[in-house]
Design a protein around this motif. Sequence first.
Motif, PDB file in Angstrom:
ATOM      1  N   THR A   1     -77.877  27.570   9.539  1.00 16.40           N
ATOM      2  CA  THR A   1     -78.763  28.698   9.253  1.00 16.40           C
ATOM      3  C   THR A   1     -80.185  28.254   8.937  1.00 16.40           C
ATOM      4  O   THR A   1     -81.155  28.775   9.500  1.00 16.40           O
ATOM      5  CB  THR A   1     -78.209  29.516   8.062  1.00 16.40           C
ATOM      6  OG1 THR A   1     -76.915  30.031   8.413  1.00 16.40           O
ATOM      7  CG2 THR A   1     -79.134  30.673   7.726  1.00 16.40           C
TER       8      THR A   1
ATOM      9  N   SER B   1     -75.594  32.190   9.827  1.00 19.72           N
ATOM     10  CA  SER B   1     -75.597  33.570   9.350  1.00 19.72           C
ATOM     11  C   SER B   1     -75.851  34.535  10.505  1.00 19.72           C
ATOM     12  O   SER B   1     -76.507  34.200  11.498  1.00 19.72           O
ATOM     13  CB  SER B   1     -76.674  33.763   8.274  1.00 19.72           C
ATOM     14  OG  SER B   1     -77.968  33.737   8.854  1.00 19.72           O
TER      15      SER B   1
ATOM     16  N   ASP C   1     -73.288  24.367   8.638  1.00 17.78           N
ATOM     17  CA  ASP C   1     -74.000  25.642   8.684  1.00 17.78           C
ATOM     18  C   ASP C   1     -75.439  25.364   9.090  1.00 17.78           C
ATOM     19  O   ASP C   1     -76.176  24.677   8.379  1.00 17.78           O
ATOM     20  CB  ASP C   1     -73.947  26.331   7.325  1.00 17.78           C
ATOM     21  CG  ASP C   1     -74.427  27.772   7.379  1.00 17.78           C
ATOM     22  OD1 ASP C   1     -75.450  28.025   8.031  1.00 17.78           O
ATOM     23  OD2 ASP C   1     -73.774  28.634   6.761  1.00 17.78           O
TER      24      ASP C   1
END
Length: 305
Positions: free
Chosen positions: A158, A110, A156
């Motif tokens: 994040t 993110s 991902d």
Amino acid sequence: MTDRHPSEPHPQPTAEQAGGGRVVIVTGLSGAGKTLALKALEDLGWEAVDNLPLSLVGSLVRPGDGVPRPLAIGVDIRTRDFGVEPVISTIDRMMAESGLDVRLLFLDCSDDVLCRRFTETRRRHPLATDRPLVDGIRHERSLVSPLLARADLVIDTTDQPPGELKQILAGHFGLESDRGLVVFVTSFAYRNGLPREADLVLDARFLANPHYVPELKALTGKDPIVANYIAADPAFMNFMDSVTRLLEPLLPRFAAEGKSYLTIAVGCTGGRHRSVAIAERIASWVKSQGGRVELRHRELDEGGS
């Protein structure tokens, strides 16, 4: 984490490709973990090369020669002659001319977390030398997003600690002959958001909550007294039976389709009691079926229910 399949899926690697004959192109957003991923692959026995100009990749992989060891090549916006089309053309050429099993790994994250990482480490984003950091991140995302759509695997990072990224890479790119499907079970708190990498999400908030029992509040779902309290809920056994009936036919099908990593996320309000106990129970069941399993409790050190 997401498995992605391009329009023409890769064939499954042959036995000869289980070690040599495998190439992974590692790319993604700056700060998302490319360097860590390359180091993890190197620890797994891969040869790792970072920021080699795309025009020189052919010197590592020549037609007919293959690669004696599995090869990981890191490319990003700092790479000379980097671009979406050159990266895709390089992959297509290696597959066509050398017959290699070539995969594209994309590391995502993110914008908020990327900003925090660059701020904390005081590193300069390569596209933010003359503009605000967030603008540089957004510009890079727009440049590399076509590669995300083409990627065979998207991770991902994040909410991931470094150790978890290494575990996921080991599940996908380990060199042992019986790599197979690895089931990753994680507990989490809904109030802190769903795990981005989850393939299957189970909600345990309907079960009796130990948080409201004074003698259980400070404990966790790993404590037997808490696990027994949750298991005594009349809805518990039907829930667990439904979960195992769901997973029993799915796991071999996922493995047969070549999926190497499946993430099952179990959530409750605070991520300390119900989700933890059920995640432990599911992990134990997977092991009892002869499966390979890894277990994590995301919020175990935080307060909650």
